[in-house]
Write a protein that holds these residues in place. Structure first.
Motif, PDB file in Angstrom:
ATOM      1  N   ALA A 179       2.194  45.309 -39.948  1.00  0.00           N
ATOM      2  CA  ALA A 179       1.944  45.017 -38.535  1.00  0.00           C
ATOM      3  C   ALA A 179       0.586  44.330 -38.426  1.00  0.00           C
ATOM      4  O   ALA A 179      -0.427  44.873 -38.852  1.00  0.00           O
ATOM      5  CB  ALA A 179       1.960  46.306 -37.723  1.00  0.00           C
ATOM      6  N   GLU A 184       1.836  44.256 -32.057  1.00  0.00           N
ATOM      7  CA  GLU A 184       3.013  44.493 -32.892  1.00  0.00           C
ATOM      8  C   GLU A 184       3.244  45.982 -33.103  1.00  0.00           C
ATOM      9  O   GLU A 184       4.385  46.445 -33.137  1.00  0.00           O
ATOM     10  CB  GLU A 184       2.862  43.783 -34.238  1.00  0.00           C
ATOM     11  N   ARG A 188       6.592  47.954 -31.989  1.00  0.00           N
ATOM     12  CA  ARG A 188       7.391  48.773 -32.912  1.00  0.00           C
ATOM     13  C   ARG A 188       7.559  50.187 -32.385  1.00  0.00           C
ATOM     14  O   ARG A 188       8.608  50.793 -32.538  1.00  0.00           O
ATOM     15  CB  ARG A 188       6.734  48.818 -34.293  1.00  0.00           C
ATOM     16  N   LEU A 201       9.564  44.075 -40.136  1.00  0.00           N
ATOM     17  CA  LEU A 201       8.331  43.333 -39.895  1.00  0.00           C
ATOM     18  C   LEU A 201       8.221  42.115 -40.805  1.00  0.00           C
ATOM     19  O   LEU A 201       8.641  42.146 -41.962  1.00  0.00           O
ATOM     20  CB  LEU A 201       7.122  44.242 -40.135  1.00  0.00           C
ATOM     21  N   GLN A 202       7.640  41.053 -40.256  1.00  0.00           N
ATOM     22  CA  GLN A 202       7.274  39.851 -41.009  1.00  0.00           C
ATOM     23  C   GLN A 202       8.435  39.320 -41.852  1.00  0.00           C
ATOM     24  O   GLN A 202       8.351  39.179 -43.067  1.00  0.00           O
ATOM     25  CB  GLN A 202       6.051  40.125 -41.904  1.00  0.00           C
ATOM     26  N   ASP A 215       7.595  37.838 -36.386  1.00  0.00           N
ATOM     27  CA  ASP A 215       6.972  39.157 -36.269  1.00  0.00           C
ATOM     28  C   ASP A 215       7.945  40.267 -36.650  1.00  0.00           C
ATOM     29  O   ASP A 215       7.643  41.112 -37.487  1.00  0.00           O
ATOM     30  CB  ASP A 215       6.470  39.387 -34.840  1.00  0.00           C
ATOM     31  N   LEU A 216       9.100  40.284 -36.006  1.00  0.00           N
ATOM     32  CA  LEU A 216      10.126  41.271 -36.312  1.00  0.00           C
ATOM     33  C   LEU A 216      11.486  40.590 -36.271  1.00  0.00           C
ATOM     34  O   LEU A 216      11.769  39.821 -35.353  1.00  0.00           O
ATOM     35  CB  LEU A 216      10.114  42.430 -35.305  1.00  0.00           C
TER      36      LEU A 216
END
Length: 301
Positions: A179, A184, A188, A201-202, A215-216
């Motif tokens: 994160a 972020e 989450r 994530l990522q 990002d997600l």
């Protein structure tokens, strides 16, 4: 609409006029300024009044800086700045008269050396006493910065007893150093608390001519979620690149949901409803090649 002071606390103590106006009325800003609740530190920039020195507060009480105050001193991200320095003293010790105001916590084991709780102790203290989103913000940043190890955090959280131990275990289990920002982490926490699974994530999306990191991402549904701050587009070139990136993701079958800081912090019901509606819709298409007669080279441009 929400309180001006709350907005500033959730922005590490400072914000521009434009950032404030996104969530509070113009009149509320003027009133808070007149009442001394906020101060103008530059043209169009506002801040909270300076807090008492947490180290001075700890010395005055014969304790150590702890919780959010310790996290801030260690350089970890905090969701909100505390309204007073947080100090932990030995259990049974009485509050001392002092001109330095603080919020006291009592504990059986208070470090006798140093002036701030350790990094691991700080993360655990925050995890067991703060709301889930705030505790996760601290834990995520500590992992991201390499201040604590995830296995170390999991073991330490499992060994806790007393009030907040289950909450700390939940934070430790969810903490993830990938994160990249408090925004972020809060996003989450919203997903976790509402039982929305499948987002990672990522997530990297790439092929021979294109690569992007979101990002997600929900791989099975080809659904991407990103959190944008107020100054996300700092220039015309940044806007152009972002639009091109959005198109490239779309033609590859990914649907992109974008949420602002104000959405995530102050309109979480709408965020959850939007995500669930998107998840209930059709998944992204899987055959993007040649969409609209464009070649892969043209799409990647």
């Amino acid at each position: 609409m929400t309180d001006v002071v709350e907005v500033l606390r959730r922005r590490a103590g400072t914000a521009s006029f434009g950032e404030l106006r996104g969530v509070v009325p113009r009149g509320a800003i003027r009133t808070a300024l007149a009442d001394g609740l906020i101060r103008r530190i530059a043209r169009g920039v506002y801040a909270l009044p300076p807090l008492p020195d947490p180290l001075a507060a700890a010395r005055a009480q014969g304790g150590v800086v702890s919780h959010e105050s310790a996290a801030f001193l260690h350089g970890m991200s905090v969701l909100e700045l505390p309204d007073k320095p947080q100090v932990t003293v030995p259990r049974g010790q009485h509050r001392r008269l002092s001109p330095v105001s603080c919020r006291l916590h009592w504990a059986d084991h208070v470090p006798s050396d140093g002036r701030v709780t350790s990094k691991l102790r700080t993360v655990l203290d925050c995890a067991r006493t703060l709301p889930f989103d705030a505790g996760l913000t601290v834990a995520d940043s500590a992992l991201r910065l390499g201040m604590v190890d995830r296995s170390q955090l999991m073991v330490a959280a499992a060994e806790l007893t007393g009030p907040g131990c289950r909450r700390a275990g939940r934070v430790a289990a969810a903490a993830d150093g990938r994160a990249e920002s408090p925004l972020e982490s809060v996003f989450r926490s919203i997903l976790i608390e509402n039982g929305i699974d499948g987002f990672e994530l990522q997530v990297v999306i790439q092929d021979g001519t294109f690569s992007a990191r979101i990002d997600l991402g929900h791989r099975a549904l080809r659904l991407a979620a990103e959190c944008d701050g107020f100054a996300h587009h700092s220039s015309r070139l940044a806007l152009t690149r972002d639009c091109r990136r959005h198109v490239n993701l779309t033609v590859r079958g990914w649907r992109l949901l974008r949420f602002t800081w104000e959405d995530v912090m102050f309109d979480r019901e709408w965020v959850v409803a939007s995500i669930r509606a998107a998840m209930a819709g059709p998944a992204g298409h899987h055959n993007w090649a040649g969409v609209g007669g464009l070649s892969g080279e043209a799409l990647a441009g």
